[in-house]
Enzyme design. Structure first.
Site, PDB file in Angstrom:
ATOM      1  N   GLY A   1      -0.873  -1.384   2.893  1.00 56.88           N
ATOM      2  CA  GLY A   1       0.343  -1.568   2.113  1.00 56.88           C
ATOM      3  C   GLY A   1       1.147  -2.747   2.619  1.00 56.88           C
TER       4      GLY A   1
ATOM      5  N   GLY B   1       5.189  -4.936   1.871  1.00 59.40           N
ATOM      6  CA  GLY B   1       6.458  -5.046   1.161  1.00 59.40           C
ATOM      7  C   GLY B   1       7.288  -6.109   1.829  1.00 59.40           C
TER       8      GLY B   1
ATOM      9  N   SER C   1       9.573  -5.771   3.886  1.00 62.54           N
ATOM     10  CA  SER C   1       9.880  -5.496   5.288  1.00 62.54           C
ATOM     11  C   SER C   1       8.687  -5.737   6.198  1.00 62.54           C
ATOM     12  CB  SER C   1      10.349  -4.037   5.439  1.00 62.54           C
ATOM     13  OG  SER C   1       9.328  -3.147   5.032  1.00 62.54           O
ATOM     14  N   GLY C   2       7.496  -5.915   5.629  1.00 63.59           N
ATOM     15  CA  GLY C   2       6.337  -6.173   6.457  1.00 63.59           C
ATOM     16  C   GLY C   2       5.072  -5.567   5.889  1.00 63.59           C
TER      17      GLY C   2
ATOM     18  N   VAL D   1       1.600  -2.971   6.388  1.00 60.71           N
ATOM     19  CA  VAL D   1       1.255  -1.683   6.996  1.00 60.71           C
ATOM     20  C   VAL D   1      -0.255  -1.626   7.179  1.00 60.71           C
ATOM     21  CG1 VAL D   1       1.441   0.813   6.822  1.00 60.71           C
ATOM     22  CG2 VAL D   1       3.210  -0.632   5.813  1.00 60.71           C
TER      23      VAL D   1
ATOM     24  N   ASP E   1      16.068   1.318  -1.102  1.00 63.99           N
ATOM     25  CA  ASP E   1      14.855   0.930  -1.834  1.00 63.99           C
ATOM     26  C   ASP E   1      14.053   2.163  -2.248  1.00 63.99           C
ATOM     27  OD1 ASP E   1      13.215  -0.902  -3.053  1.00 63.99           O
ATOM     28  OD2 ASP E   1      12.071  -1.387  -1.253  1.00 63.99           O
TER      29      ASP E   1
END
Length: 780
Positions: free
Chosen positions: A501, A503, A505-506, A508, A619
């Site tokens: 994953g 997004g 924010s970073g 995964v 979010d």
């Protein structure tokens, strides 16, 4: 023998008049007499494999029993009849020919009637009421019904068996309404709930249920003296209220919203005991067992060394699976036993001995050496040795007490289940073996200490050179999270090989912790960290590390090394809610979607109101809701808004907001962002859960492109069935979900409900009012 005569009510008549000679049957029609509105009925209702005589609120999918004749009598076999005899008696004829009186008025009855209030009455020839079911309550009070001093409401055995159960609710002559187990004579020590409405000036008060749902006590003049609930709910022909002493021994106030074709939407308006405190009910579990809350259920468990009396009926209690040895006193009773501790577990005080100012170890030892002691309770340096049977046990995480249970070593739990604090009393060894053992152990310990010292010094020296940027000890101590080195996470993720994953924010990555038995993890590499990363990251770790809720993804640990910031989460095997809603072969069932909605709401409510520091998620969207192996919804990425640069919380073009879910206030200059921004996002998410489609679908027909706008039009036009297509759902539940969503997406933040109110509306605890006009919300 009997002449059947059943006359329907005329439109202007307030009664359904039942004349003498009328008969009801168990296995043919008619089997009940309805009230004029059709909301209530009197007659035979199914009970187990037979029938009982009673009154019920007609509803769909099931009826609600509100009164039972001769509550503790055996069920009736098919073939029984109920008839209103020509001499004015209401008689029950069993299939074997036995005759029993249902009502015993002082005078001859001429007419009977099932009223719209739920009261079944008998009249004399002058139309005076000479008998009424309202005068003989069983487990329920209806509007207009009274509970007089000395009368009792009895709980039922189960939802399907209305015989007298385990609890009773007594209205005392001093005005107190007390609940206690039915198996005990009344005693103040057994009361587990009280209205605390005793009055010195007013005696012989009666308990009433008003038309606006208010439960109150009134005096002999009919004047209200004390309110138990505030009431104030609408008085409407389509709204019915009842106060029921439920199976679990808790008094609850219900509202029934009568819908089309006899459907009835039931919701709880008030409860005497909160759901999380249900173990306070004395007698909810049987002797020698203890009560614990397991999600929405109450469970009865046996302590170690005990087994259920009836494994199929676990609330019947437990019994010892061993007996004291004959040589108990000869060898002090401690040779073959161990102590198993049960934290936060207590039973009723029935100690036969008390030790003051002692340690837990001393308490355990004393119980082991006492032949009569099976369980001791340790709390606040006091040891209470208890005798069997144990009563009213419960487990409460806030209770500091610890139960110490004596069990036989040979029958103890597997090694993996034994507690670290278990005190094992070893058989006496010969003096020679003891001496030799002590010497060998002493030399071994000295060797280990020297080795450990040099290894420790070496590790400290290496750590100072290689990991000067590692997280300080105070962070680890304060948040109880595991601190990983960057190299450890490189190994765990195979050099960040499998991306699962990403997004704003970073990214995964999936990984495995070999040192934790192969535990699967998800590692998030944070990007665009704030400049003063170390200090801010430590502060945020303290916040996130203290959050713990079953609907939040669990944070296992972190890495703060140099400029690297990584978070280690539990791995969610079933992916995101987005995949489940939009990409699965089959959409989740309606009930599953409703459950998921409530679970998400509970997680957000925890972030907003219940954790130590209020957290605005910023979010909320399907991709940030993950599903565990049991398909339980858990919120991820909570608290990260404070970890990222400020600009990421101010615009939907980056991570702290996703187009379609962003509240309008994000676009106002200098607009304050509150928890109501998350409420808006949840409303959009709720619409997606209802319809199993994304908020914006460009390929859809023009009027359906924006989901929020389309649902609003369907609601206003009374065509909500369109939004679920051919799927068969409960239309009243659908309307409730849609109204909650429309409340959440109102343009003005102050008009949006709190997440607590959202939960109450979704669960049906409170009625969901019609939302504001459509101009109050917009699409973003």
């Amino acid at each position: 023998m009997f002449l059947h005569l059943f006359s329907t009510t005329k439109a202007q008549s307030p009664h359904s008049n039942i004349t003498t000679g009328s008969t009801l049957y168990t296995n043919s029609t008619p089997n009940f007499w309805p009230s004029p509105s059709g909301h209530f009925a009197f007659g035979f209702y199914p009970n187990g494999n037979g029938f009982k005589v009673g009154i019920w609120l007609i509803g769909s999918p099931r009826n609600t029993i509100v009164w039972t004749s001769n509550q503790n009598d055996k069920m009736l076999s098919p073939g029984a009849t109920l008839f209103f005899s020509t001499d004015g008696r209401l008689l029950l004829l069993s299939s074997t020919g036995q005759v029993q009186s249902i009502a015993k008025p002082d005078q001859k009855a001429s007419v009977a009637s099932m009223l719209d209030s739920g009261n079944f009455v008998l009249y004399d020839s002058s139309w005076n009421i000479i008998w009424a079911s309202f005068d003989y309550p069983t487990n329920t009070l209806l509007v207009g019904q009274k509970l007089v001093p000395g009368q009792v409401l009895y709980s039922s055995i189960s939802e399907t068996d209305t015989s007298i159960g385990n609890f009773k609710l007594l209205l005392q002559r001093d005005g107190n309404l007390n609940a206690f187990p039915i198996r005990n004579l009344f005693d103040a020590s057994y009361v587990y709930w009280s209205s605390y409405t005793a009055s010195r000036t007013e005696r012989n008060l009666t308990l009433n249920l008003a038309a606006d749902s208010r439960v109150y006590l009134s005096n002999s003049f009919g004047l209200s003296v004390k309110n138990i609930t505030e009431g104030g709910y609408p008085i409407d022909a389509k709204l019915l209220y009842r106060a029921t002493f439920d199976v679990d021994g808790i008094l609850r106030l219900y509202q029934h919203q009568i819908g089309i074709k006899g459907s009835s939407n039931s919701s709880i308006l008030w409860k005497a005991i909160y759901e999380e405190d249900r173990c306070l009910v004395k007698g909810i579990c049987g002797l020698n067992s203890f009560c614990t809350i397991n999600g929405a259920d109450v469970s009865c468990l046996c302590p170690p060394g005990f087994m259920f009396v009836d494994p199929k009926n676990t609330n019947m209690g437990c019994k010892l699976n061993f007996t004291a040895r004959n040589d108990c006193f000869g060898n002090k009773g401690n040779e073959d036993y161990i102590i198993f501790p049960l934290p936060n577990t207590v039973w009723e005080n029935n100690e036969y001995d008390v030790l003051h100012t002692v340690s837990e170890e001393t308490c355990s030892k004393d119980c082991l050496e006492d032949c009569h002691c099976v369980v001791a309770t340790f709390k606040d340096q006091m040891c209470f040795k208890q005798k069997l049977p144990l009563r009213f046990g419960k487990r409460n995480s806030s209770d500091r007490a610890k139960a110490l249970v004596k069990i036989i070593k040979s029958e103890s739990l597997p090694n993996d289940d034994l507690p670290t604090e278990t005190n094992v009393v070893i058989k006496k060894l010969g003096k020679k073996f003891v001496v030799v053992g002590v010497v060998l152990i002493t030399f071994s310990m000295i060797g280990f200490l020297f080795s450990g010292y040099f290894i420790f010094k070496h590790q400290i020296w290496s750590s100072k050179i290689n990991t000067r940027q590692a997280s300080p000890p105070d962070v680890i101590e304060e948040i109880s999270l595991r601190s990983f080195t960057y190299d450890q996470l490189v190994i765990a993720t195979d050099n960040f090989k499998e991306e699962i994953g990403r997004g704003g924010s970073g990214k995964v990555y999936k990984g495995t912790l070999a040192m934790n038995g192969g535990q699967e993890i998800a590692v998030k590499k944070l990007q665009k960290m704030i400049e003063e990363g170390e200090s801010e990251f430590r502060n945020e770790m303290k916040i996130i590390g203290k959050t713990h809720h079953k609907n939040l993804v669990h944070l296992i640990g972190f890495c703060s090394e140099g400029s690297s910031r990584l978070l280690v989460y539990e791995f969610m095997k079933n992916g995101s809610l987005g995949n489940l809603l939009f990409n699965a072969r089959e959409r989740p069932s309606w009930n599953e979607r409703m459950r998921i909605s409530v679970e998400i709401a509970r997680g957000i409510h925890y972030l907003h109101e219940e954790c130590q520091t209020r957290i605005i998620h910023c979010d909320i969207k399907p991709q940030n809701i993950l599903m565990d192996e049991s398909w339980c919804a858990k919120i991820s990425d909570f608290g990260l808004s404070k970890l990222l640069k400020t600009d990421q919380t101010r615009t939907f073009t980056v991570a702290r907001g996703t187009r379609g879910y962003v509240a309008p206030e994000w676009h106002k200059s200098n607009g304050a962002i509150t928890v109501k921004a998350d409420i808006y996002s949840f409303g959009v998410l709720l619409f997606e859960i209802i319809c199993c489609r994304k908020n914006m679908v460009l390929s859809a027909p023009e009027e359906e492109i924006v989901l929020m706008d389309w649902i609003d039009r369907c609601y206003v036009d009374g065509e909500l069935g369109k939004v679920v297509g051919e799927e068969v759902v409960d239309m009243e539940e659908l309307e409730k979900m849609v109204k909650v969503g429309l409340w959440c997406v109102l343009t003005e933040p102050a008009l949006r409900p709190s997440m607590k109110s959202v939960i109450l509306m979704l669960e049906g605890t409170v009625v969901t009012p019609p939302p504001h006009p459509p101009s109050s919300y917009v699409s973003v």
